[in-house]
Design an enzyme around this catalytic site. Structure first.
Site, PDB file in Angstrom:
ATOM      1  N   HIS A 140      -6.961 -70.348 -52.703  1.00 31.52           N
ATOM      2  CA  HIS A 140      -7.716 -69.181 -53.178  1.00 31.52           C
ATOM      3  C   HIS A 140      -6.817 -67.948 -53.204  1.00 31.52           C
ATOM      4  O   HIS A 140      -6.784 -67.218 -54.208  1.00 31.52           O
ATOM      5  CB  HIS A 140      -8.920 -68.962 -52.252  1.00 31.52           C
ATOM      6  CG  HIS A 140      -9.678 -67.703 -52.512  1.00 31.52           C
ATOM      7  ND1 HIS A 140     -10.904 -67.681 -53.138  1.00 31.52           N
ATOM      8  CD2 HIS A 140      -9.397 -66.407 -52.209  1.00 31.52           C
ATOM      9  CE1 HIS A 140     -11.336 -66.438 -53.228  1.00 31.52           C
ATOM     10  NE2 HIS A 140     -10.442 -65.645 -52.657  1.00 31.52           N
ATOM     11  N   GLU A 141      -6.082 -67.718 -52.131  1.00 31.33           N
ATOM     12  CA  GLU A 141      -5.217 -66.534 -52.067  1.00 31.33           C
ATOM     13  C   GLU A 141      -4.062 -66.631 -53.054  1.00 31.33           C
ATOM     14  O   GLU A 141      -3.682 -65.637 -53.681  1.00 31.33           O
ATOM     15  CB  GLU A 141      -4.697 -66.341 -50.643  1.00 31.33           C
ATOM     16  CG  GLU A 141      -5.776 -66.062 -49.613  1.00 31.33           C
ATOM     17  CD  GLU A 141      -6.639 -64.866 -49.965  1.00 31.33           C
ATOM     18  OE1 GLU A 141      -6.124 -63.925 -50.593  1.00 31.33           O
ATOM     19  OE2 GLU A 141      -7.837 -64.870 -49.638  1.00 31.33           O
ATOM     20  N   HIS A 144      -4.977 -65.540 -56.533  1.00 29.77           N
ATOM     21  CA  HIS A 144      -4.962 -64.095 -56.758  1.00 29.77           C
ATOM     22  C   HIS A 144      -3.576 -63.639 -57.224  1.00 29.77           C
ATOM     23  O   HIS A 144      -3.449 -62.793 -58.107  1.00 29.77           O
ATOM     24  CB  HIS A 144      -5.315 -63.345 -55.468  1.00 29.77           C
ATOM     25  CG  HIS A 144      -6.773 -63.364 -55.119  1.00 29.77           C
ATOM     26  ND1 HIS A 144      -7.763 -63.107 -56.044  1.00 29.77           N
ATOM     27  CD2 HIS A 144      -7.413 -63.580 -53.939  1.00 29.77           C
ATOM     28  CE1 HIS A 144      -8.948 -63.164 -55.447  1.00 29.77           C
ATOM     29  NE2 HIS A 144      -8.756 -63.468 -54.181  1.00 29.77           N
ATOM     30  N   GLU A 214     -13.103 -62.679 -57.055  1.00 31.72           N
ATOM     31  CA  GLU A 214     -13.320 -63.645 -55.976  1.00 31.72           C
ATOM     32  C   GLU A 214     -13.910 -64.940 -56.520  1.00 31.72           C
ATOM     33  O   GLU A 214     -13.531 -66.039 -56.099  1.00 31.72           O
ATOM     34  CB  GLU A 214     -14.224 -63.045 -54.908  1.00 31.72           C
ATOM     35  CG  GLU A 214     -13.620 -61.878 -54.147  1.00 31.72           C
ATOM     36  CD  GLU A 214     -12.319 -62.231 -53.459  1.00 31.72           C
ATOM     37  OE1 GLU A 214     -12.170 -63.399 -53.017  1.00 31.72           O
ATOM     38  OE2 GLU A 214     -11.441 -61.359 -53.359  1.00 31.72           O
TER      39      GLU A 214
END
Length: 305
Positions: A140-141, A144, A214
């Site tokens: 997930h990070e 980004h 997100e």
């Protein structure tokens, strides 16, 4: 930079629109400040310095505020191993890896681009998560970073910082004149009023973009790892643990909510207004999206077929 993270045209369009609207707001704001303060050189210098500092040093500021430090593969072989695997699968440059000693279970990515990025996890997160859950959070990070939305959020939040600086400047600087006459009072009120309006508009624009990014990162991470259920499990676990942490321990972290995997908040949902002002979409929406992805992907190998 192209990676194997699933592209998101809606995210790209939203980032472009947000930057465009904030750019217009920025030009108007600086123009009003120049007209009110009658010192364009000072306004431009302050604005440029604030933007430059936020863009170039955002990663260091975030790490310092959250007591994070860069770690080597020898110091944290487990974390580096997961990041190495994910970067190889995603075909993207490996960011620096950092660890925060906070017990608050969370993670964030920061940095101006893929070559100057940092992915940081807290001790509380590593202690609570299973290996597949940790992989989902780190994916997930990393998404980004791959989607470049970390840099966009950093630049976008600059206008709110500048508005806050303008208010302080109006109250404490001698540029408005040594004599506190009626004209000075009117100028101070005008600067405060314009700054408050700019801060409110930029705040709402950034929050809207933050909520969508997100969801985009959840989608990209679930598709890259093929384990949306692991990411959903991590979300559920961390959100529940954060809710049990005393509010006093969350105050420092809340300033960086827009960068976190899960928002550092406590208490119950405050309704529609709370959603509008939040940096993250509701937990239920994130879990529903991951459930839809899991249904489309079918059972994972360890679940059988």
């Amino acid at each position: 930079m192209r990676s194997r993270f699933a592209p998101d045209r809606q995210l790209t369009a939203r980032m472009a629109l947000t930057l465009f609207l904030l750019g217009l707001l920025y030009v108007v704001f600086v123009g009003v400040l120049i007209a009110l303060l009658k010192s364009w050189v000072l306004v431009v210098v302050i604005a440029a310095a604030a933007l430059g500092a936020q863009y170039w040093f955002s990663d260091r500021i975030a790490l310092y505020a959250l007591r994070g430090r860069i770690v080597t593969p020898e110091q944290e072989p487990r974390l580096h191993g997961v990041v190495d695997r994910l970067c190889a699968v995603a075909d993207m440059p490996k960011p620096q890896v950092a660890v925060s000693d906070l017990d608050l279970p969370n993670a964030f990515a920061t940095g101006r681009n893929a070559d100057h990025a940092v992915v940081c996890v807290t001790r509380g997160l590593v202690r609570r998560l299973e290996p597949d859950e940790l992989e989902g959070v780190l994916a997930h990070e990393l998404s980004h970073v791959a989607h470049r939305d970390v840099a966009v959020i950093t630049v976008a939040s600059f206008l709110g910082v500048l508005a806050g600086l303008a208010v302080r400047f109006a109250f404490y600087s001698g540029v408005l004149g040594g004599r506190r006459d009626q004209n000075t009072f009117v100028v101070v009120l005008a600067v405060v009023g314009v700054s408050a309006a700019v801060y409110t508009l930029s705040f709402l624009l950034i929050r809207a973009l933050s909520r969508y990014r997100e969801l985009a990162a959840d989608r990209a991470a679930a598709l890259l790892t093929g384990r949306p259920s692991a990411l959903a499990s991590a979300l559920t676990k961390l959100s529940g643990d954060i809710a049990r942490i005393p509010t006093s321990d969350l105050r420092t972290a809340q300033a960086f909510n827009a960068f976190y995997f899960a928002p550092a908040i406590s208490g119950k949902d405050g309704g529609a207004l709370a959603v509008l002002l939040s940096t993250h979409p509701p937990l239920e929406r994130r879990l529903d999206q991951l459930a839809d992805i899991a249904a489309r992907l079918g059972p994972t190998p360890d679940q059988g077929g």
